[in-house]
Design a protein around this motif. Structure first.
Motif, short mmCIF file in Angstrom:
data_model
loop_
_atom_site.label_atom_id
_atom_site.label_comp_id
_atom_site.label_asym_id
_atom_site.label_seq_id
_atom_site.Cartn_x
_atom_site.Cartn_y
_atom_site.Cartn_z
N VAL A 248 0.71 -1.12 -0.06
CA VAL A 248 0.08 0.08 0.08
C VAL A 248 0.99 1.21 -0.18
O VAL A 248 1.76 1.31 0.90
N LYS A 249 0.61 2.11 -0.89
CA LYS A 249 1.47 3.35 -0.83
C LYS A 249 0.62 4.47 -0.37
O LYS A 249 -0.73 4.72 -0.86
N LEU A 250 1.21 5.30 0.44
CA LEU A 250 0.40 6.25 1.35
C LEU A 250 1.13 7.66 1.39
O LEU A 250 2.47 7.55 1.38
N SER A 251 0.67 8.63 1.17
CA SER A 251 1.29 10.06 1.49
C SER A 251 0.65 10.96 2.43
O SER A 251 0.11 11.82 2.23
N PRO A 252 0.64 10.59 3.75
CA PRO A 252 0.26 11.25 4.49
C PRO A 252 0.23 12.85 5.02
O PRO A 252 -0.35 13.44 5.53
N SER A 253 1.19 13.34 4.46
CA SER A 253 1.81 14.54 4.61
C SER A 253 1.55 15.62 3.33
O SER A 253 1.94 16.56 3.38
N LEU A 254 0.72 15.16 2.52
CA LEU A 254 0.13 15.77 1.36
C LEU A 254 -0.74 17.07 1.72
O LEU A 254 -1.57 16.99 2.21
N ASN A 292 6.35 19.02 0.73
CA ASN A 292 5.86 20.44 0.53
C ASN A 292 5.87 20.99 1.99
O ASN A 292 6.16 20.13 2.96
N ASP A 293 5.95 22.30 2.08
CA ASP A 293 6.14 22.97 3.40
C ASP A 293 4.89 22.56 4.38
O ASP A 293 3.79 23.16 4.14
N VAL A 294 5.14 21.91 5.38
CA VAL A 294 3.95 21.81 6.38
C VAL A 294 3.88 22.49 7.68
O VAL A 294 3.42 22.21 8.67
N SER A 295 4.93 23.73 7.68
CA SER A 295 5.10 24.37 8.90
C SER A 295 3.80 25.05 9.06
O SER A 295 3.33 25.47 8.10
N GLY A 296 3.35 25.07 10.41
CA GLY A 296 2.21 26.07 10.69
C GLY A 296 0.79 25.53 10.52
O GLY A 296 -0.23 26.24 10.35
N ILE A 297 1.02 24.40 9.96
CA ILE A 297 -0.30 23.56 9.68
C ILE A 297 -0.37 22.47 10.68
O ILE A 297 0.43 21.95 11.33
N PRO A 298 -1.53 21.58 10.70
CA PRO A 298 -1.82 20.65 11.72
C PRO A 298 -0.77 19.29 11.39
O PRO A 298 -0.72 18.47 12.14
N TYR A 304 10.07 16.64 8.00
CA TYR A 304 11.29 15.95 7.80
C TYR A 304 11.39 14.77 8.70
O TYR A 304 12.32 14.12 9.15
N ARG A 305 10.11 14.42 9.04
CA ARG A 305 10.11 13.46 10.10
C ARG A 305 8.76 12.22 9.89
O ARG A 305 8.34 11.60 10.78
N VAL A 306 8.78 12.22 8.65
CA VAL A 306 7.47 11.19 8.31
C VAL A 306 7.53 9.78 8.69
O VAL A 306 6.76 9.34 9.25
N LEU A 307 8.85 9.51 8.23
CA LEU A 307 9.27 8.12 8.33
C LEU A 307 9.40 7.89 9.79
O LEU A 307 8.75 6.79 10.34
N GLN A 308 9.86 8.49 10.52
CA GLN A 308 10.29 8.51 12.15
C GLN A 308 8.89 8.44 12.79
O GLN A 308 8.71 7.76 13.65
#
Ligand SMILES: Cc1cc2nc3c(=O)[nH]c(=O)nc-3n(C[C@H](O)[C@H](O)[C@H](O)COP(=O)(O)O)c2cc1C
Length: 378
Positions: A248-254, A292-298, A304-308
């Motif tokens: 299963v491929k997922l991209s939770p931080s899009l 993409n830049d996810v700073s300042g959002i939920p 830089y820590r999606v895998l972790q």
């Protein structure tokens, strides 16, 4: 020491903050995946490159040659293959819903196997990221009538997406059946497994996102509801394939791609998906990192820590994806953040990527102009 051969489905054997010894290449170690012996942990990530010249979305001999040239990858995942005419999101997308497709794909898998490779079919549905010009004049379908706000490639070039039509519950069941049928076709075509395309901006992430899924029935309305479609599709595929051969491929931080934006529900939704995938026990989760830049959002905690973030939430095999080079891939495996690492763009211009890694040779630079619809170029 890192184990060179953890059993499929086993948690990574190493979690360390120690530096990787210089010159060590965990990514070139072997791995066992669903009973397949992978000679290395370099995965070719899915790239639908719209190379076909067939009018019927069937693979052509060039597709077989392209994948066979890359057979030294530990595992090849095909570009997104569409499960029905309705699933299509571009004129030259490849399909896996009729006999001509199955025959074309059988030629591809035979050619890859003859070169000693292993290949999974990525099964996809574009949902609302399609266009009436690709749907015989009909509106594309989606969980809700929300324009994904994206661009889509049509016979007349790049065009804005339109507001899709909301799927009925009966149509959702029909799509689940299309996935099952496509999975059966993938088996007939000789693939080694299938990967469910649950990443980027297509149908499954449309269901998972409360920005795009406004349904109040059992396919929306709550975290559980929004994950239902994904798991019903997985169950349908598992009626055909052993779970050890379903990825299963997922991209939770899009975030910030058209109408896709992260609300405070997005991260908990994906955490629930990971939690439930522990019970499903797929061959792997293929996890795309933040692009993409996810700073300042939920999603800021994922920066830089999606895998972790997700690694401790899933006890099975994890493939890391997104912007890796050899060093970063070796580090991710060494530190236990991923078991395998996938590469997409570098594989276009470097079919012999594994050999280049092993010999320490430079990579041929990526040429974005060669990515789509360029025949043999790239
Ligand atoms: C030309 C091209 C086509 C792609 N098509 C797909 C696809 O069909 N399915 C998919 O899951 N990802 C697709 N991707 C995304 C890649 O699989 C990968 O997740 C992304 O490029 C990041 O990996 P990279 O940094 O190694 O290129 C595509 C990427 C490119 C460049």
């Amino acid at each position: 020491m890192i184990s060179s051969k953890p059993l499929a489905g086993e948690a990574p054997t190493l979690r360390t903050t120690e530096d990787r010894p210089s010159g060590s290449h965990p990514v070139l170690g072997t791995f066992e995946l669903g009973g397949l012996k992978l000679p290395n942990r370099v995965v070719m990530s899915a790239m639908a490159r719209a190379q076909t010249t067939s009018s019927n979305h069937a693979p052509i001999p060039l597709d077989a040659e392209y994948y066979a040239q890359r057979a030294s990858a530990g595992l090849i995942i095909t570009g997104g293959i569409y499960i029905s005419p309705q699933a299509t999101g571009a004129p030259n997308d490849l399909g896996i819903y009729n006999e001509e497709h199955v025959n074309g794909w059988r030629y591809v898998t035979d050619t890859v196997h003859a070169k000693g490779g292993r290949i999974f079919a990525q099964l996809g549905h574009s949902g609302g990221v399609s266009h009436p010009d690709l749907q015989g004049g009909n509106l594309p379908v989606a969980p809700s009538a929300v324009n994904p706000g994206s661009k889509v490639f049509t016979p007349s070039g790049f065009t804005d997406t339109v507001t899709p039509r909301e799927l009925t519950r009966g149509e959702i069941r029909d799509i689940i059946e299309d996935y099952r049928h496509a999975a059966e076709n993938a088996k007939d075509a000789g693939f080694d497994g299938v990967e469910l395309h649950g990443a980027n901006i297509y149908l499954i992430p449309q269901f998972l996102s409360d920005a795009l899924n406004h349904r109040t029935d059992e396919y929306g309305g709550s975290l559980e509801g929004r994950t239902r479609f994904l798991f019903e599709v997985l169950d349908a595929i598992a009626s055909v394939w052993n779970r050890g051969r379903i990825g299963v491929k997922l991209s939770p931080s899009l975030h910030g791609v058209g109408a896709f934006h992260a609300t405070e529900n997005l991260l908990p939704t994906y955490e629930l998906v990971f939690h439930r995938l522990n019970d499903f026990r797929p061959a792997y989760i293929h996890l795309a990192r933040t692009i993409n830049d996810v700073s300042g959002i939920p999603l800021a905690s994922l920066r830089y820590r999606v895998l972790q973030h997700f690694r401790p939430r899933f006890s099975g095999t994890m493939i890391g994806n997104g912007g890796f080079d050899l060093d970063a891939a070796n580090d991710a495996i060494w530190h236990g953040d991923a078991d395998l690492v996938s590469f997409a763009k570098p594989f276009i211009s470097n079919p012999d990527l594994v050999d280049r890694f092993a010999r320490g040779r430079e990579l041929t630079p990526i040429d974005p102009k060669s990515h789509y619809q360029c025949g043999a170029l790239g």
